[in-house]
Design an enzyme around this catalytic site. Structure first.
Site, PDB file in Angstrom:
ATOM      1  N   TYR A 247       0.837  -1.206   0.000  1.00 50.55           N
ATOM      2  CA  TYR A 247       0.000   0.000   0.000  1.00 50.55           C
ATOM      3  C   TYR A 247       0.870   1.254   0.000  1.00 50.55           C
ATOM      4  CZ  TYR A 247      -3.505   3.350   1.601  1.00 50.55           C
ATOM      5  OH  TYR A 247      -4.338   4.437   1.720  1.00 50.55           O
ATOM      6  N   ARG A 288     -10.116  -0.827  10.866  1.00 48.94           N
ATOM      7  CA  ARG A 288      -9.656   0.492  11.296  1.00 48.94           C
ATOM      8  C   ARG A 288     -10.115   0.773  12.721  1.00 48.94           C
ATOM      9  NH1 ARG A 288      -9.945   4.395   5.964  1.00 48.94           N
ATOM     10  NH2 ARG A 288     -10.714   2.816   4.546  1.00 48.94           N
TER      11      ARG A 288
END
Length: 416
Positions: A247, A288
């Site tokens: 990422y 998250r």
């Protein structure tokens, strides 16, 4: 001035066997000020700067970008009663057949743009789509639905100004547009680590395809190399072989490609560096901090902190981010700009905030920190303040309240 009109009878009132549910939903709608929407009493001026009323946020957007929209209108979209009824006893869903749309601005042809949003069915992308639609533009959403969901944009399907296309940005795509918001890439660790090679391909090949499209049609293009730099001049400290590398490095290459296209082929580009963002439509299972804590608290589970809880994060509400993206697209500024909230919380403090908001008796438990987990993450937003006239308006606590309400409704509807 724009007027919101919806004179269609409530679908719930047509269903005799759903009377109790209908009454509950009608009350919820009234709470969201939809009486004004139905009676044509909703007015707003895109040129006003009236954002606050007695320290309460009543609208989002900026007059300079003609993006002012009443907050209650947006809340009506993402907190409205669902178009389905979930029966937890039989685990069945009944779909209510409705097709009415909130009115959008009527723009003259010279102001109306055709705008492509890649990843437009995702968390951030869908909120951007709502705003662009209400502003009166034509919006094309491109999404492969790996992390995006049709439900996020389902309320616009069939609208004359809206088009939804299932497509992977790794493959070339041709269309005529004026602006491109390139948001396609899984952004949470479980998703981008699920297929690291595909994550890199999405960041690199997807960006090449969108920049190539912008070059061909001479469109403005916005990209989002996220989260690493603290100030725009900071180049980052990334482990190129760690679990986040697919990422992190993909985003860094995407930024390199963006400026190469600008310098070599004169593509009109914007780059925003997005810091931690939260709000309605977050994926409940994306790993998250915000979604994890809220879901655990709503279910009465202990809140899980990885590490000692002293690592810090800064959290911005999604409406603030959308404001910044639209402002950035409508300027001529080419350098990267940070979009984030500089208010910093430790993870432990944030967990306590969630517990207090949900009124939960949950405890906090700690587990070992993951590899390469950043100790601090806080943006320097001086450039955004100076260039865009942008800064976060949403208090974190108010944003948490809306996000908790959204997840509660998702649980009630059997969607998560």
């Amino acid at each position: 001035m724009g007027t919101i009109v919806n004179d269609t009878d409530s679908t719930e009132s047509k269903s005799n066997n759903l009377t109790n549910i209908s009454n509950d939903k009608s009350k919820e709608i009234k709470d969201l000020c939809s009486d004004k929407i139905r009676d044509g009493q909703w007015f707003w001026d895109t040129n006003t700067e009236q954002i606050f009323s007695e320290d309460t946020i009543i609208a989002v957007g900026h007059a300079s970008a003609k993006s002012i929209v009443p907050l209650e209108l947006l809340r009506y979209i993402y907190l409205q009663p669902h178009d389905r009824i979930f029966d937890p006893k039989t685990h069945t869903i009944s779909y209510l057949q409705t097709r009415t749309y909130l009115p959008v601005k009527s723009l003259p042809p010279r102001e109306k743009k055709r705008i492509l949003v890649t990843g437009g069915a995702g968390f951030v992308g869908s909120h951007l789509v709502d705003r662009l639609m209400l502003m009166g533009h034509e919006v094309i959403v491109l999404d492969n639905f790996f992390t995006g969901r049709k439900n996020n944009v389902g309320h616009w399907i069939g609208h004359p100004n809206f088009e939804l296309i299932r497509h992977d940005v790794v493959d070339p795509f041709l269309i005529e547009v004026d602006q491109i918001y390139h948001l396609a890439c899984p952004a949470s660790p479980p998703h981008y680590q699920y297929n690291p090679i595909k994550t890199v391909k999405t960041s690199v090949m997807g960006t090449i395809n969108m920049l190539g499209l912008a070059k061909r049609v001479k469109a403005q293009v916005y990209g989002d190399p996220e989260e690493h730099p603290q100030a725009e001049t900071y180049w980052g400290n990334v482990n190129p072989i760690g679990p986040r590398a697919c990422y992190d490095e993909g985003k860094r290459v995407a930024e390199t490609l963006t400026y190469a296209y600008m310098n070599q082929d004169y593509v009109d580009v914007r780059v925003a560096r997005i810091f931690n963002t939260f709000g309605p439509r977050m994926n409940a299972n994306d790993g998250r901090v915000v979604s994890n804590f809220i879901m655990q608290a709503l279910k009465g589970e202990d809140l899980t902190i990885y590490g000692d809880g002293c690592q810090t994060r800064s959290f911005q509400y999604v409406h603030d981010l959308v404001d910044g993206l639209i402002l950035l697209m409508n300027t001529d500024y080419k350098e990267p700009i940070n979009l984030g909230n500089p208010d910093e919380y430790t993870i432990g403090e944030f967990a306590e905030l969630i517990i207090n908001e949900v009124n939960s008796s949950c405890k906090i438990k700690t587990l070992p920190a993951p590899k390469d987990d950043p100790k601090k993450r806080r943006p320097d937003i001086k450039r955004a303040e100076q260039i865009l006239g942008w800064k976060p308006r949403w208090p974190v606590k108010q944003g948490i309240g809306e996000t908790v309400k959204y997840f509660q409704r998702q649980l009630e509807a059997g969607l998560i």
